[in-house]
Write a protein that holds these residues in place. Structure first.
Motif, short mmCIF file in Angstrom:
data_model
loop_
_atom_site.label_atom_id
_atom_site.label_comp_id
_atom_site.label_asym_id
_atom_site.label_seq_id
_atom_site.Cartn_x
_atom_site.Cartn_y
_atom_site.Cartn_z
N ILE B 173 -82.35 -0.51 -5.15
CA ILE B 173 -83.43 -0.88 -4.23
C ILE B 173 -82.87 -0.89 -2.81
CG2 ILE B 173 -84.98 -2.74 -3.52
CD1 ILE B 173 -85.19 -3.52 -6.45
N ALA B 174 -83.53 -0.16 -1.93
CA ALA B 174 -83.06 -0.05 -0.55
C ALA B 174 -84.24 -0.19 0.41
CB ALA B 174 -82.36 1.29 -0.34
N ALA B 175 -83.93 -0.24 1.70
CA ALA B 175 -84.97 -0.36 2.72
C ALA B 175 -85.98 0.77 2.58
CB ALA B 175 -84.34 -0.33 4.11
N GLY B 176 -87.24 0.42 2.69
CA GLY B 176 -88.31 1.41 2.59
C GLY B 176 -88.88 1.53 1.19
N ASP B 177 -88.17 1.01 0.21
CA ASP B 177 -88.67 1.10 -1.16
C ASP B 177 -89.81 0.12 -1.39
OD1 ASP B 177 -86.78 2.99 -1.65
OD2 ASP B 177 -85.50 1.72 -2.90
N ALA B 178 -90.73 0.50 -2.22
CA ALA B 178 -91.79 -0.41 -2.65
C ALA B 178 -91.31 -1.13 -3.90
CB ALA B 178 -93.06 0.36 -2.94
N THR B 184 -97.49 -8.75 -6.94
CA THR B 184 -98.07 -7.83 -5.98
C THR B 184 -97.01 -6.84 -5.50
OG1 THR B 184 -99.42 -7.68 -4.00
CG2 THR B 184 -97.60 -9.22 -3.93
N VAL B 185 -97.46 -5.89 -4.73
CA VAL B 185 -96.55 -4.86 -4.23
C VAL B 185 -96.14 -5.20 -2.80
CG1 VAL B 185 -96.34 -2.41 -3.64
CG2 VAL B 185 -97.57 -3.11 -5.70
N ASP B 186 -94.86 -5.06 -2.54
CA ASP B 186 -94.33 -5.30 -1.20
C ASP B 186 -93.38 -4.15 -0.88
OD1 ASP B 186 -93.63 -6.59 1.22
OD2 ASP B 186 -93.85 -8.55 0.24
N VAL B 187 -92.98 -4.10 0.36
CA VAL B 187 -92.06 -3.04 0.79
C VAL B 187 -90.80 -3.68 1.35
CG1 VAL B 187 -91.72 -1.08 2.34
CG2 VAL B 187 -93.94 -1.44 1.26
N VAL B 188 -89.66 -3.12 0.97
CA VAL B 188 -88.37 -3.68 1.38
C VAL B 188 -88.07 -3.25 2.82
CG1 VAL B 188 -85.89 -3.64 0.94
CG2 VAL B 188 -87.51 -3.69 -0.97
N ALA B 189 -87.75 -4.25 3.64
CA ALA B 189 -87.36 -3.95 5.03
C ALA B 189 -85.86 -3.72 5.14
CB ALA B 189 -87.79 -5.09 5.95
N SER B 190 -85.08 -4.49 4.39
CA SER B 190 -83.62 -4.31 4.45
C SER B 190 -82.98 -4.94 3.23
CB SER B 190 -83.05 -4.94 5.72
OG SER B 190 -83.21 -6.35 5.67
N VAL B 191 -81.75 -4.51 2.95
CA VAL B 191 -80.94 -5.09 1.88
C VAL B 191 -79.55 -5.35 2.45
CG1 VAL B 191 -79.90 -4.76 -0.38
CG2 VAL B 191 -82.21 -3.92 0.06
N VAL B 192 -79.08 -6.57 2.30
CA VAL B 192 -77.75 -6.93 2.83
C VAL B 192 -76.97 -7.63 1.73
CG1 VAL B 192 -76.52 -8.29 4.55
CG2 VAL B 192 -78.66 -7.17 5.17
N ASP B 193 -75.72 -7.21 1.56
CA ASP B 193 -74.85 -7.89 0.60
C ASP B 193 -74.28 -9.15 1.23
OD1 ASP B 193 -75.25 -6.02 -1.37
OD2 ASP B 193 -73.53 -4.80 -0.79
N ASN B 194 -74.27 -10.23 0.47
CA ASN B 194 -73.71 -11.49 0.96
C ASN B 194 -72.30 -11.69 0.41
OD1 ASN B 194 -76.25 -12.06 2.13
ND2 ASN B 194 -76.99 -12.77 0.14
N ALA B 195 -71.63 -12.71 0.95
CA ALA B 195 -70.26 -12.98 0.50
C ALA B 195 -70.23 -13.87 -0.72
CB ALA B 195 -69.48 -13.62 1.64
#
Lengths: 164, 421
Positions: B173-178, B184-195
């Protein structure tokens, strides 16, 4: 040269005190994870435990902790705390530990009680508080209390969880 | 869409845009996401032991830890059901499907199709295409994960288990993916890995409902089934069954069946004539009832398919009726070529009626952009119903290249000749 009697006694006391001061308990702890697999031999199914480095959602993990006292003095008031992984749910009545007292927490390890005493309060329909018994899904920690582990003593603690 | 399996009942209206499809899908799907731990999540268990010596003096605490990685548990996807549609023989039709990953991690679904041709459907081709209809595809790979920290309705920041790979995506799953989350359906704005062994998915729109730990977050995408039929009879139908299968999940994979209706052009051209100088009654009149006024002559004329005669020097008026059958496919590039009969000469302009009973008088000048013309040996009529671009001036067919007639449309052309004296 011979020591006089008072000097001899002093030396004995010092040796004794030194030995006492040097004696220490040393508890060691290891943890393993296992899962059960079904093997079929000649049409007969048997359940076998195998080390678990991976698991599927819905499967059961068995955690086993082995403790031992490799010191030369008894360890007392031994308390083993184990937060239940948030990805899992405790399996009812699965915690074992010979010679230990087992308690659980439902508030992140702040308090530990026996299952029958684990309760929480909610607001009833009439607004008055209602006390409810906690279910295993609400357990957050397991605690084993072992009064004494003598030098050279060891034991095993275990419990099972189901992966969400 | 005829039948389906492994998904809720109801129709997903065909949407041309992905966004529209998402909105419609949201009304279609129940909260299918089951509590599950994401694939590739690492379950870390750490125990701590505290103890005293015999004198009650606390000793240094120690810990023991073990890690277990969660495996992929595949599941059949949720497949939408486009509304059955109609196309013309030889003209492609796109069915847009939406598919949701119900596994706990990335999964690939192979797409297959099988057609059952109805009577008079000669053949069909069917291929799967990417959402932008750019390339052929044989399957789709869609990401999925699950909620690691409960989130309230309206939240846009969702914490999920890390997938063990340090990048700008988590479990595919990456930015822009639904994604399908919390019903409900949403769209991903960003994905960030945490520590902390987690990743953060930021959504463009807040959650529609609370999300609990373990709630599945299923990637969602669209694909196109592009089919082109060849049929000989208007209204013929054929079925295409498609299947989306990851090959790893037990049980029947989801299918959808579309029934496509094929339109076939049904053009007829009929020619009638009337003796304008001295009326002659023949067979099969046109119009069947009443008379016609093309504007070329005095009007009030009845034309006949047969039996009309004329003497040298008399004027004959021909009408050519071009019709496309009711319910037929639209005919394009229609050019009527009508040689001027022997022993006659063209002695009028060409009158045109695109079916409005309003006649246009078109000069016969060749190649001047009119909707009818003559090169001196033939009359050309670019028949049309005025619906295509460039057909608006005279409300008939496009000059030079031919016109277009939709189902049930008619164009009538008329011209006069004089029998050589």
């Amino acid at each position: 040269m011979f020591l006089k009697r008072p000097q001899y006694l002093t030396l004995l006391v010092l040796v004794f005190l030194s030995a006492t001061a040097w004696a220490k308990p040393k508890v060691e702890l290891t943890m393993t994870s296992e899962k059960e697999v079904v093997e079929k031999n000649n049409g007969v199914e048997t359940v076998k435990r195998v080390p678990a480095t991976d698991i599927e959602s819905g499967q059961v993990l068995i955690y086993t902790m082995k403790y031992s006292n490799t010191g030369d003095e008894a360890a007392t008031n031994v308390v083993v705390d184990n937060p239940i992984p948030k990805e899992t749910v405790y399996e009812l009545d699965s915690a074992k530990g010979a010679g230990s007292e087992i308690k659980f927490s439902i508030n992140g390890g702040k308090n530990y009680k026996q299952p029958s005493l684990l309760t929480y309060e909610i607001k009833g329909p009439d607004g008055k508080p209602v006390r409810k018994k906690a279910s295993p899904e609400q357990y957050t920690h397991v605690r084993w209390i072992i009064a004494t582990v003598p030098p050279g003593g060891s034991g095993e603690l275990s419990y099972r969880v189901r992966v969400k | 869409m005829k039948k389906q399996s492994n998904r809720p009942s109801g129709l997903l209206k065909k949407a041309t845009g992905v966004a529209a499809g998402f909105i419609l899908l949201a009304t279609l799907l129940p909260g299918t996401a089951a509590a599950t731990t994401a694939a590739n999540a690492v379950i870390t268990n750490t125990a701590t032991v505290n103890y005293d010596d015999t004198g009650g003096n606390p000793q240094t605490a120690l810990t023991a830890s073990v890690d277990v990685t969660v495996n992929l548990v595949t599941a059949h996807p949720t497949l939408s059901a486009p509304v059955d549609a109609t196309t013309s023989s030889g003209v492609f039709l796109n069915y847009t499907y939406t598919i949701i990953n119900n596994s706990n991690g990335p999964d690939t679904y192979n797409l297959t199709s099988a057609a059952v041709l109805g009577a008079n459907v000669t053949s069909q081709t069917a291929v799967f295409r990417d959402p932008s209809d750019s390339i052929d595809i044989t399957g789709v790979t869609i990401g999925a994960t699950s909620v690691a920290v409960a989130a309230l309705a309206g939240a846009t920041v969702i914490t999920v288990p890390n997938d063990g790979v340090s990048d700008a995506s988590v479990n595919g799953i990456a930015a822009g993916d639904a994604v399908f989350i919390a019903g409900t359906v949403d769209v991903v704005a960003s994905v960030v890995d945490n520590a902390t062994g987690t990743s953060t998915i930021t959504l463009t729109t807040g959650l529609a409902a609370n999300a609990s730990v373990g709630d599945q977050i299923g990637g969602l995408t669209t694909f196109i089934l592009k089919t082109t039929p060849i049929a000989t009879v208007n209204g013929s139908t054929y079925d295409i069954t498609i299947t989306a299968n990851d090959g790893a999940t037990a049980g029947a994979a989801p299918i959808d069946v579309t029934t496509t209706t094929v339109l076939v052009i049904s053009l007829t051209v009929t020619k009638y004539v009337a003796n304008v100088t001295a009326a002659v009654v023949g067979g099969t009149p046109f119009p069947a009832v009443g008379t016609l006024n093309t504007g070329l002559g005095a009007g009030g004329i009845v034309y006949y398919a047969t039996g009309v005669t004329g003497n040298p020097g008399e004027v004959l008026e021909y009408v050519i009726v071009i019709s496309n059958g009711a319910g037929a496919a639209t005919a394009s590039d229609i050019v009527i070529s009508d040689p001027i009969p022997n022993f006659t000469s063209l002695t009028s302009n060409i009158a045109l009626d695109p079916g409005t009973t309003v006649w246009s008088d078109v000069a016969i000048t060749p190649d001047n952009g009119d909707f009818a013309e003559s090169d001196g040996t033939s009359v050309f009529i670019y028949a049309g119903d005025g619906t295509a671009a460039g057909e608006g001036v005279d409300n008939v067919g496009a000059p030079g290249t031919g016109g277009r007639l939709a189902a049930g449309a008619t164009t009538i052309g008329a011209f006069q000749v004089t029998i050589t004296p």
